[in-house]
Design a protein around this motif. Structure first.
Motif, PDB file in Angstrom:
ATOM      1  N   SER A  46       0.762  -1.073  -0.046  1.00  0.00           N
ATOM      2  CA  SER A  46       0.152  -0.126   0.065  1.00  0.00           C
ATOM      3  C   SER A  46       0.925   1.256   0.027  1.00  0.00           C
ATOM      4  N   HIS A  47       2.159   1.125   0.731  1.00  0.00           N
ATOM      5  CA  HIS A  47       2.944   2.497   0.885  1.00  0.00           C
ATOM      6  C   HIS A  47       3.504   2.567  -0.777  1.00  0.00           C
ATOM      7  N   ILE A  48       3.821   1.506  -1.107  1.00  0.00           N
ATOM      8  CA  ILE A  48       4.401   1.793  -2.838  1.00  0.00           C
ATOM      9  C   ILE A  48       3.482   2.178  -3.774  1.00  0.00           C
ATOM     10  N   ALA A  49       2.376   1.660  -3.608  1.00  0.00           N
ATOM     11  CA  ALA A  49       1.193   2.145  -4.509  1.00  0.00           C
ATOM     12  C   ALA A  49       0.993   3.519  -4.301  1.00  0.00           C
ATOM     13  N   LYS A  50       0.908   4.011  -3.090  1.00  0.00           N
ATOM     14  CA  LYS A  50       0.868   5.605  -2.902  1.00  0.00           C
ATOM     15  C   LYS A  50       1.936   6.325  -3.367  1.00  0.00           C
ATOM     16  N   ARG A  51       3.309   5.716  -3.254  1.00  0.00           N
ATOM     17  CA  ARG A  51       4.243   6.592  -3.857  1.00  0.00           C
ATOM     18  C   ARG A  51       4.154   6.419  -5.567  1.00  0.00           C
TER      19      ARG A  51
END
Length: 357
Positions: A46-51
């Motif tokens: 989820s953190h990567i997707a936000k990035r």
């Protein structure tokens, strides 16, 4: 030779994003856990997707490096598109700053879990050669001459292959460490400054601010950007203002982060700050230290130690399950080393920035 394929997130295809980003996040987490030996190390999908979502601050691009070739649509950058199920030997996560450092390409290489060597085994050379070739190509296409490859590794690990042959030199190193939040009781309190700990980088909690506090805080952040150790890295100074501070807070909240900001006051002015961040998607027992900075004229008075203690004591009250603090600091900082020693911190990994300009 591996071939670069660019992942293009599509709002109408969340399953594809989950599959590709999930594969990268799994490999990145496995890699850092192999280095640190800590189950709490890692990064969430989820953190990567936000990035990867559009941002005014930076553009992020995820590449898969594959030994297979097949007909593919070509992206706007001119690379074949990466689809779920495509074989990937390694991942290159690229960040393009959009407000400062407009001549810089930043990148991080991660070997896919399927080919990652066991601890102590040599690194395979093909992913490094292909990643560095891709960075050269991106640098030329985007007219960004400064290339920075950030490599996280075990302390004392050998250099990765090909980086020097491609013209890269180590420009900066920081060490990552962990310590128990209870260890802050070992730090001295100081009468050289008064401390306050507020919510968010944008002062999200209702409070009455002293006159001129925003201007002082903006100047302090700008001074930290200019003064913070960066080795030989090509980096512009960030000019902070209210809009930039508010935007930073909104991006953090959007990624599931909550921040506490410790402030040190001397003579009625803000002279230091300390950031602690907690992500809802991470282990609830863990938080991260962000920037810890004291103006040069006020150093040597114990303000940094007192500020760190005040911030983490408040963090322990706000985040009930907090046990462990992660932090990064410049490898050649004697002040940071003294604080880490006082806290009984254990260095678990290092990150070296290799640069070619």
């Amino acid at each position: 030779m591996l071939h670069p394929q660019q992942f293009v997130p599509r709002p109408g295809a969340p399953d594809a994003t989950e599959a590709v980003v999930g594969g990268y996040a799994f490999s990145a987490t496995l890699a850092i856990q192999d280095i640190t030996g800590l189950a709490t190390s890692g990064v969430t999908a989820s953190h990567i997707a936000k990035r990867l979502e559009p941002s005014a601050e930076s553009e992020a691009i995820l590449f898969g490096l594959s030994s297979a070739q097949a007909p593919r649509p070509v992206t706007d950058l001119g690379y074949p598109e990466l689809f779920p199920g495509d074989p990937v030997d390694a991942w290159l996560f690229v960040s393009l700053p959009l407000l400062e450092d407009l001549g810089v390409v930043e990148a991080n290489l991660t070997l896919d879990a399927e080919i990652a060597p066991l601890p102590g085994e040599p690194l395979p050379e093909a992913p490094w050669h292909s990643a560095l070739s891709l960075l050269d190509d991106l640098s030329a296409r985007l007219e960004r001459p400064a290339r920075q490859l950030w490599v996280t590794h075990a302390c004392g690990a050998p250099e990765p292959p090909y980086v020097r042959a491609f013209g890269y030199r180590p420009a900066f190193r920081e060490d990552q460490a962990t310590f128990s939040v209870d260890a802050v009781s070992a730090l001295p309190r100081t009468g050289a400054a008064a401390f306050d700990v507020v919510s968010g980088p944008g002062f999200a909690a209702p409070r009455t601010a002293p006159p001129g506090e925003l201007a002082q805080f903006s100047r302090l952040l700008t001074a930290a950007s200019a003064d913070y150790p960066r080795g030989e890295l090509v980096m512009d100074t960030i000019e902070w203002d209210l809009e930039r501070i508010v935007d930073a807070g909104e991006r953090l909240n959007d990624r599931g982060g909550a921040q506490l900001t410790g402030l040190a006051y001397a003579g009625g002015e803000i002279v230091g700050l300390c950031e602690a961040v907690h992500y809802s998607s991470d282990d609830p027992a863990v938080c991260e230290l962000g920037l810890v900075y004291v103006l040069p004229a006020f150093r040597g008075r114990g303000i940094g130690a007192g500020l760190l203690r005040a911030t983490l004591e408040r963090a322990r009250e706000v985040w009930d399950d907090l046990e462990t603090v992660y932090c990064s600091s410049p490898a050649d900082s004697s002040a940071a080393a003294a604080l880490l020693t006082a806290l009984g911190a254990e260095v678990v990994s290092s990150t070296t920035a290799w640069q070619r300009v």
